[in-house]
Each structure stands twice: as C-alpha cells, then as structure tokens.
Design an enzyme around this catalytic site. Structure first.
Site, PDB file in Angstrom:
ATOM      1  N   SER A 139       0.845  -1.194   0.000  1.00 50.01           N
ATOM      2  CA  SER A 139       0.000   0.000   0.000  1.00 50.01           C
ATOM      3  C   SER A 139       0.879   1.242   0.000  1.00 50.01           C
ATOM      4  O   SER A 139       2.000   1.223   0.512  1.00 50.01           O
ATOM      5  CB  SER A 139      -0.896   0.016   1.241  1.00 50.01           C
ATOM      6  OG  SER A 139      -1.562   1.253   1.367  1.00 50.01           O
ATOM      7  N   TYR A 161      -1.609  -0.793  10.752  1.00 55.71           N
ATOM      8  CA  TYR A 161      -1.700  -1.201   9.351  1.00 55.71           C
ATOM      9  C   TYR A 161      -0.565  -0.626   8.509  1.00 55.71           C
ATOM     10  O   TYR A 161       0.133  -1.361   7.800  1.00 55.71           O
ATOM     11  CB  TYR A 161      -3.041  -0.783   8.769  1.00 55.71           C
ATOM     12  CG  TYR A 161      -3.197  -1.164   7.311  1.00 55.71           C
ATOM     13  CD1 TYR A 161      -3.434  -2.486   6.936  1.00 55.71           C
ATOM     14  CD2 TYR A 161      -3.098  -0.202   6.308  1.00 55.71           C
ATOM     15  CE1 TYR A 161      -3.567  -2.834   5.601  1.00 55.71           C
ATOM     16  CE2 TYR A 161      -3.238  -0.543   4.972  1.00 55.71           C
ATOM     17  CZ  TYR A 161      -3.468  -1.863   4.627  1.00 55.71           C
ATOM     18  OH  TYR A 161      -3.593  -2.212   3.302  1.00 55.71           O
TER      19      TYR A 161
END
Length: 238
Positions: A139, A161
């Site tokens: 990401s 995350y």
C-alpha cells in the site's frame, strides 16, 4: 509441470483478490482461490468458473503453518505465480499510543508473517517454474517517503496497518535479494485507494482497477524488475 500457467491468489474470495484471480484467469491461467472461509471460497470459485475461468479452491489460513503446508501439498503438481493478497486493516485511523500489543500482533501476523509463511511453503514449487513470480500486495501508506512528505494525505495516523505494510516492503526487498539470479521475481504492488470492506468501501477506485498492477507484476517478462514497489503509474518510493 503443466504447460498451463498456474497461480495462487490468497484472500481471493472477494475484493481485489477476486479481481486479480479473474484477471489472471482471463489470460487462460489456472487460478487457485486461496481463502479460509469454505463457503465464500467455493462461491467465488463457482462464480469464476461460470465466467469461464479455470479456478479451483485452496483452503488456506495464512496465519496457520499446517494450513500453508497443506496448500503446498494441494499445489504439488506445480505453481508459477504466488500473489500474497490476504490482509487485515485493524483499526483505522489508529494512533500508535492507543495500539495494544495484541492488536499489533494480529495485523502483523496476517500482513507480514502470513506472507512469509505462505511464500516459504510454496517456494519449492516456484523454484521449479519456468517463469516464477511473487507479488505482495502492499500500500502507499507503507511508503516512509510518502508518509513524511508534506501535503501528502494518506488517510490519517495508522499505528498498525501502515507500519505492517512498511515491514512487508522490507521483507519483499530481502526476498528479492535472496532470489536474485534464480528467475523468481518478487515485487510489491500498491493497488490504490480501492473500495473494499477493508476500508468500509470508502475507496475511490474499483477492485478491478486495483487489481491491475498485481496482474501486471504477475505477468512480468524475464527482463522485468524485481525488488520494487509499484502502482499503476510506475515505481513508488520506499
């Protein structure tokens, strides 16, 4: 090994993973749908098969050693491409001062340790392939450069995350270094801000759009890159 290219996509029963499987299947590949939920896995397989994809289910919990070993046994006939797509978000946004050790471990266990677990279980099969590829779904939030660039909005503070994706990026680099010269190309893919249940469907692009970069990296030519992080527009800074 079969002349047909065989891929395994983890977390492929929905979202980006499903669209990656559909895209690879559209190339004529045989695609394993890795997922731990039997009902969702088989529903995804049935839908893909109905659309003409040569898909099959692979029971797989990326947090379990025995499950990864069993998946390797199921794929013993051959494997050419592994797409490590399965992931969890944890809480978002989440300040690091509020993260518990248990919640951090849970995110890292799936997003990082799970990738290592599955990759290591399947590496012997990939080493036998004529054109092996490993794609790790990362990401933009894992990019330390983007995280520290003034004016870049990555959706707020993330205590678990985002760091897990930075960790995954580092692991991807080390795999690429180890496997340099073997023909196995290892890269990270940034799908963008995709509307999936991971973010409450708040994303601005579709799962099919997010799948494009993983499909591109899974189909790299022999002179393609290894050890990089990419999105649809090119290389993403670490």
């Amino acid at each position: 090994m079969s002349e047909q290219t065989i891929a395994l996509v983890t977390g492929a029963n929905k979202g980006i993973g499903y669209e990656i499987a559909a895209g690879l299947g559209a190339l004529g590949w045989r695609v394993g749908i890795g997922a731990r939920d039997e009902r969702r896995r088989e529903e995804a397989v049935a839908k893909l098969v109905a659309d003409g994809v040569d898909a099959f289910g692979v029971p797989l919990d990326v947090t379990d050693d025995a499950s990864a070993a069993a998946a390797a046994g199921l794929l013993a006939g051959g494997l050419d491409v592994l797409v490590n797509n399965a992931g969890v978000a944890g809480a978002w946004p989440e300040e690091p001062s509020t993260v518990t050790a248990a919640s951090l471990r849970a995110v890292v266990e799936t997003n990082v340790v799970g990738v290592v677990r599955v990759t290591n279980a399947l590496l012997p099969l990939l080493r036998r392939s004529a054109r092996p590829r490993i794609v790790n779904l990362s990401s933009h939030v894992g990019s330390l450069t983007l995280q520290t660039t003034p004016g870049v909005d990555l959706g707020g503070v993330s205590g678990a995350y985002a760091p897990s994706k930075t960790f995954l990026n580092a692991v991807t680099v080390q795999y690429a270094k180890e496997l340099s010269g073997t023909g196995i190309k290892v890269n990270g893919a940034c799908p963008g801000y995709v509307a999936t249940d991971l973010n409450g469907f708040r994303g601005t692009s579709t799962p099919a759009e997010g799948a494009r970069i993983a499909i591109r990296l899974a189909t790299l030519p022999d002179d393609g890159p290894s050890g990089g992080l990419f999105d649809e527009h090119g290389e993403v800074p670490w």
